[in-house]
Write an enzyme that holds these catalytic residues in place. Structure first.
Site: not given
Length: 261
Positions: A39, A242
């Site tokens: 990711s 993230h």
């Protein structure tokens, strides 16, 4: 020698000298770029995403670098949630002997860091410590072999490519950030675990002859709890912890550009 032949030779010589002496005339090098990984390469946290289940974003560092360098070709099989087995089992199929550049972020999911962070964010201090210790043990005992296998698989499919391995940032600043924030102690031990992960990945990348790009310095001062964070907190379940769009551009892209141009 006839006048016509002399004229033709003079024109050829001028063309050759021009190509050598005039900047920008020489043909640009071919760059066939493939971005592999999890990711942190696919761009989770930046959005918007493509229609696949991999959550690929054009705001990730890989497509940004490809666009800035007008590459000859660009392939983007990086996928949110990927582990080393996914890179070996499917992502390397995008590679070939014609590939000249490969980037990859991988290893964090193998070590279970998403679950570790969740345990620390919502669990007790002892639960957090236990999860962190388990991840650290995995990172030192099991992860190195998985990384070696991954880098070898990449080399096997793309023997002519430059392999660039990017690390993960520290996710947190450790300043006081209110009663509802994760404790400073939890954030500190999570950052220490991130440092260990960076050390392991860097060691195995260099053993494989790859370029390791340490992103921690580029995110310094921009983690969760910063005044200007480049890491998402828990506001979005999938995007939590993230990088956001700024993190990919000013953190990851800046780090990659600093390393390879």
């Amino acid at each position: 020698m006839s006048r016509r032949v002399r004229t033709a030779l003079a024109a050829l010589l001028a063309a050759v000298l021009g190509a050598v002496l005039v900047p920008g005339v020489a043909k640009a090098a071919t760059v066939n770029y493939v971005a592999l990984g999890d990711s942190y390469s696919s761009g989770v946290g930046a959005g918007p995403y493509d229609l696949s289940t991999c959550l690929r974003s054009q705001k990730s560092y890989a497509p940004l670098w490809a666009a800035a360098h007008a590459v000859t070709s660009f392939r983007f099989p990086a996928c949110g949630g990927a582990v080393t087995a996914d890179v070996i089992g499917s992502q390397v199929n995008s590679l070939s002997t014609g590939t000249t550049l490969v980037t990859v972020t991988i290893g964090g999911n193998d070590a279970g860091f998403a679950d570790v962070i969740t345990s620390c964010r919502f669990g007790s201090t002892s639960t957090c410590e236990s999860a962190v210790n388990d991840a650290r043990a995995f990172a030192t005992a099991t992860l190195p072999g998985r990384l070696d296998n991954t880098y070898a698989a990449i080399r096997n499919r793309a023997p002519n490519a430059r392999l660039v391995v990017l690390g993960y940032p520290r996710l947190f600043e450790t300043n006081y950030f209110g009663l509802l924030a994760m404790s400073t102690y939890k954030r500190t031990i999570l950052n220490q675990a991130a440092d260990l992960l960076a050390t392991v990945i860097a060691d195995r990348a260099r053993a494989a002859g790859a370029t390791f790009v340490d992103t921690r310095q580029f995110f310094a001062g921009h983690g969760v709890c910063a005044a200007d964070p480049w890491i998402n907190d828990v506001s979005g379940l999938i995007e939590a912890y993230h990088p956001d769009a700024d993190g990919y551009r000013y953190g990851y892209l800046a780090a990659l550009t600093s390393a390879i141009g």
